[in-house]
Design a protein around this motif. Structure first.
Motif, PDB file in Angstrom:
ATOM      1  N   TRP A   1      -0.478   2.587   6.402  1.00 26.17           N
ATOM      2  CA  TRP A   1       0.363   3.564   5.681  1.00 26.17           C
ATOM      3  C   TRP A   1       1.822   3.111   5.694  1.00 26.17           C
ATOM      4  CZ3 TRP A   1       0.485   9.396   7.571  1.00 26.17           C
ATOM      5  CH2 TRP A   1       1.210  10.160   6.640  1.00 26.17           C
TER       6      TRP A   1
ATOM      7  N   PHE B   1      -6.650   1.275  -0.702  1.00 28.88           N
ATOM      8  CA  PHE B   1      -7.198   2.252   0.258  1.00 28.88           C
ATOM      9  C   PHE B   1      -6.170   3.344   0.554  1.00 28.88           C
ATOM     10  CE2 PHE B   1     -10.161  -1.277   1.373  1.00 28.88           C
ATOM     11  CZ  PHE B   1     -11.350  -0.601   1.173  1.00 28.88           C
ATOM     12  N   LEU B   2      -5.880   4.135  -0.469  1.00 31.31           N
ATOM     13  CA  LEU B   2      -4.789   5.107  -0.388  1.00 31.31           C
ATOM     14  C   LEU B   2      -5.155   6.348   0.404  1.00 31.31           C
ATOM     15  CD1 LEU B   2      -3.847   4.779  -4.130  1.00 31.31           C
ATOM     16  CD2 LEU B   2      -2.294   4.244  -2.240  1.00 31.31           C
ATOM     17  N   LYS B   3      -6.426   6.745   0.329  1.00 35.05           N
ATOM     18  CA  LYS B   3      -6.871   7.993   0.961  1.00 35.05           C
ATOM     19  C   LYS B   3      -5.967   9.165   0.523  1.00 35.05           C
ATOM     20  CE  LYS B   3      -9.087   5.668   4.776  1.00 35.05           C
ATOM     21  NZ  LYS B   3      -9.597   5.870   6.123  1.00 35.05           N
ATOM     22  N   ASP B   4      -5.405   9.894   1.486  1.00 35.99           N
ATOM     23  CA  ASP B   4      -4.616  11.080   1.123  1.00 35.99           C
ATOM     24  C   ASP B   4      -3.264  10.750   0.489  1.00 35.99           C
ATOM     25  OD1 ASP B   4      -6.607  12.765   1.870  1.00 35.99           O
ATOM     26  OD2 ASP B   4      -5.676  13.475   3.724  1.00 35.99           O
ATOM     27  N   LEU B   5      -2.967   9.459   0.340  1.00 33.29           N
ATOM     28  CA  LEU B   5      -1.731   9.097  -0.371  1.00 33.29           C
ATOM     29  C   LEU B   5      -1.895   9.194  -1.887  1.00 33.29           C
ATOM     30  CD1 LEU B   5      -0.647   5.914   1.628  1.00 33.29           C
ATOM     31  CD2 LEU B   5       0.564   8.102   1.539  1.00 33.29           C
TER      32      LEU B   5
ATOM     33  N   LEU C   1       0.824  -1.204   0.000  1.00 30.14           N
ATOM     34  CA  LEU C   1       0.000   0.000   0.000  1.00 30.14           C
ATOM     35  C   LEU C   1       0.861   1.258   0.000  1.00 30.14           C
ATOM     36  CD1 LEU C   1      -2.870   1.187   0.130  1.00 30.14           C
ATOM     37  CD2 LEU C   1      -2.727   1.031   2.619  1.00 30.14           C
TER      38      LEU C   1
ATOM     39  N   ASP D   1      -5.795  -2.376   5.911  1.00 31.65           N
ATOM     40  CA  ASP D   1      -6.587  -1.917   7.056  1.00 31.65           C
ATOM     41  C   ASP D   1      -7.667  -2.938   7.424  1.00 31.65           C
ATOM     42  OD1 ASP D   1      -5.003   0.304   6.944  1.00 31.65           O
ATOM     43  OD2 ASP D   1      -6.634   1.766   6.869  1.00 31.65           O
TER      44      ASP D   1
ATOM     45  N   ARG E   1      -6.217  12.205   6.190  1.00 31.19           N
ATOM     46  CA  ARG E   1      -6.695  10.822   6.219  1.00 31.19           C
ATOM     47  C   ARG E   1      -5.690   9.917   5.536  1.00 31.19           C
ATOM     48  NH1 ARG E   1     -13.152  10.547   5.263  1.00 31.19           N
ATOM     49  NH2 ARG E   1     -13.657  12.593   6.081  1.00 31.19           N
ATOM     50  N   TYR E   2      -5.086   9.072   6.291  1.00 34.08           N
ATOM     51  CA  TYR E   2      -4.180   8.082   5.725  1.00 34.08           C
ATOM     52  C   TYR E   2      -4.582   6.711   6.227  1.00 34.08           C
ATOM     53  CZ  TYR E   2      -1.383  11.901   4.048  1.00 34.08           C
ATOM     54  OH  TYR E   2      -0.982  13.021   3.369  1.00 34.08           O
ATOM     55  N   PRO E   3      -4.282   5.697   5.415  1.00 35.20           N
ATOM     56  CA  PRO E   3      -4.647   4.359   5.892  1.00 35.20           C
ATOM     57  C   PRO E   3      -3.836   3.986   7.130  1.00 35.20           C
ATOM     58  CG  PRO E   3      -3.368   4.241   3.850  1.00 35.20           C
ATOM     59  CD  PRO E   3      -3.677   5.680   4.087  1.00 35.20           C
TER      60      PRO E   3
END
Lengths: 285, 277
Positions: free
Chosen positions: B275, A52-56, A16, A216, B270-272
């Motif tokens: 991460w 599920f990267l979100k802000d990445l 990820l 996650d 918001r990060y997993p």
């Protein structure tokens, strides 16, 4: 169109948000696919980045011309490759995209049209919506590339086959929801049915490239598969474990199936279009 | 109704496979390599430990027995039985001195305060052992408890990873039977063992079977109150449980942060969790 398409699906587990490690993983799996005789290798949705990267999302995004993809372009001289990635556009939009590379160049990019934003999903928060579906010509004939949720909106595979696709390439990241008494997730059962239904209704070969692993705590359940144009499975990967699935699509089987079941010949896109216009409240020109 | 998801039946072989691989994956990504779990002698912690033993090998699982002097003898025996059955590492630390030292100055504390303090005392030991052994703290809270808020915040609810948090109590029992958890542990009346003679079902006022059937319809299948009543659930039961779920929402969330900056943690930062792992 060539007679046969020997392909491989890399049912892998990306890291990820770690492009570098994922590139190395792709290189290794492409080599294995090639050694196994594949002329086309498919990776799942967002295979270069994880899901599920979100802000990445912006941190792992690539322009199609990014030099970090040079190796992939070069490798596609040896065999065709489908990978999933985050595409950054010139105007800084980020797309959940997949590309088809062949003969040393990117032949097609599909930007995911339907971004699920409900339940466990929140893609529209992070991604821009694709606004185009088109089949494309490959060295193996005309194909179309769809990404996960795109397959849950039958208009897209419908348009793709009307646009001439004989092979539907569906790349996916499906987190398991609703484990059942029969040992499969409820959404895995859904995929099982719709893959067969599309292959049969659209008399096309269908390649479902899925992943495994956890992000996650969400479990990607694998079970990648290749279906013939009558909806029967040519090859199926096991659920829940990494695999390199080999299969060969017989292109003449598509011709024979369309001869026996000329569903596409008898399709009425004019009626569909007229009816859509009526439903949408527009007058027919 | 989703007939593919019969409320309280699962294929437990596949469930075990999914949860075992989850533990293996999460622990491997963390670079810790092992887990530590508090063993109460109950079905939840025994099942969590059993999954971890399958995932990591018994040598990479540490089960801590953390009794208070009033803890039931049966609980201790069952925890020891789970350790022997699994062949995992184990240590027993009596928390009585710490608890008694504190409550010497709080003699009026009721049993709920005392029970919560014990749960948090155990948590601090598990997290100290986490650092000592480089082991992740394995959670044991099931979905029924989490939804009802039937647990101690920052006590037994604290963990690094929880394989049971999306399984109702009924599922945990089914999984425990599948894994071969000793029957005396699976079949006894569940108890938080916070005071002598306590049982969950007496304290909650409902059986787990009824609770799980209701929660499954309410949460998983999204039945609203009208639909639940139409499906035959008792109105007082529905309202009482709905209120418990609402009232314990804070226990399922990180602390609320006053938002003043351009980008607030967890709202627009918001990060997993995984991460970079």
């Amino acid at each position: 169109m060539t007679e046969r398409i020997p392909l491989a699906i890399a049912q892998m587990h990306p890291h990820l948000g770690d492009l570098e490690r994922n590139v190395a993983l792709h290189e290794k799996l492409i080599q294995e696919a090639e050694r196994g005789g594949a002329r086309l290798v498919l990776f799942p949705e967002l295979s270069l980045t994880g899901y599920f990267l979100k802000d990445l999302v912006p941190a792992v995004a690539l322009k199609v011309s990014d030099p970090r993809l040079d190796w992939l372009r070069a490798k596609s001289r040896d065999l065709a490759i489908v990978v999933g990635f985050v595409e950054e556009s010139a105007d800084f939009r980020y797309y959940n995209a997949a590309m088809y590379l062949e003969g040393g160049k990117v032949r097609h990019v599909h930007r995911k049209v339907y971004l699920p934003t409900y339940g466990i999903f929140d893609e529209q928060r992070y991604f821009a919506q694709g606004d185009r579906i088109a089949a494309f010509d490959s060295g193996f004939g005309r194909m179309a590339l769809l990404i996960c949720e795109d397959m849950w909106h039958p208009a897209l595979p419908y348009l793709a086959v009307l646009d001439g696709a004989q092979v539907l390439l569906a790349v996916s990241n499906s987190p398991g929801r609703g484990l059942t008494a029969d040992g499969r997730f409820a959404n895995a059962i859904g995929w099982h049915h719709l893959n067969r239904t599309y292959a049969q209704l659209f008399t096309c070969a269908l390649v479902f490239a899925h992943r495994v692993g956890y992000e996650d705590g969400a479990c990607f359940w694998g079970a990648s598969e290749v279906l013939g144009p009558d909806g029967t499975a040519l090859a199926q990967a096991p659920p829940l474990e990494e695999a390199l699935l080999f299969a060969t699509i017989d292109c003449d089987a598509i011709r024979r199936e369309r001869l026996a079941n000329p569903l596409l010949r008898d399709e009425r896109p004019d009626l569909t279009l007229r009816t859509l216009r009526r439903i949408l409240g527009e007058t027919i020109p | 109704m989703n007939t593919g998801a019969l409320p309280l039946t699962l294929d437990y072989a596949v469930t075990a496979q999914v949860l075992t691989a989850f533990i293996e994956d999460e622990v491997r990504k963390s670079s810790f390599g092992r887990v530590v779990v508090g063993l109460s002698g109950g079905v939840d912690s025994s099942t969590s430990a059993a999954l971890a033993a399958k995932a990591l090998g018994p040598g990479n699982v540490w089960g801590l027995l953390l009794p208070y002097r009033e803890s039931s003898q049966e609980s201790r025996e069952h925890a020891a039985l789970a350790v022997r059955w699994l062949g995992i590492n184990s240590e027993t630390i009596d928390i009585s001195p710490m608890i008694d030292a504190y409550f010497a100055r709080e003699p009026e504390a009721d049993r709920v305060r005392r029970g919560n303090k014990m749960a948090r005392e155990r948590m601090t030991i598990l997290y100290d052992y986490s650092a000592k052994l480089r082991a992740l703290v394995l959670g044991t809270s099931n979905k029924t408890e989490l939804l009802l808020g039937y647990g101690t915040l920052y006590g037994d609810m604290a963990s690094a990873l929880n394989p049971l948090g999306d399984l109702y109590k009924t599922h945990v029992r089914g999984l425990a039977r599948h894994l071969g958890v000793p029957a005396v542990i699976v079949e006894k009346a569940p108890s938080a063992d916070l005071w002598v003679g306590q049982t969950d079902e007496a304290e909650l006022g409902f059986t787990y079977e009824d609770l799980d059937r209701l929660l499954f319809h309410m949460v998983d299948l999204r039945y609203d109150t009208a639909a639940l009543l139409a499906a035959g659930f008792d109105e007082r039961f529905v309202r009482a449980v709905a209120e418990r779920v609402r009232g314990s929402q804070y226990k399922r969330r990180p602390p609320v942060i006053a938002k003043v900056s351009r980008r607030t943690i967890d709202r627009d930062f918001r990060y997993p969790r995984d991460w970079g792992l």
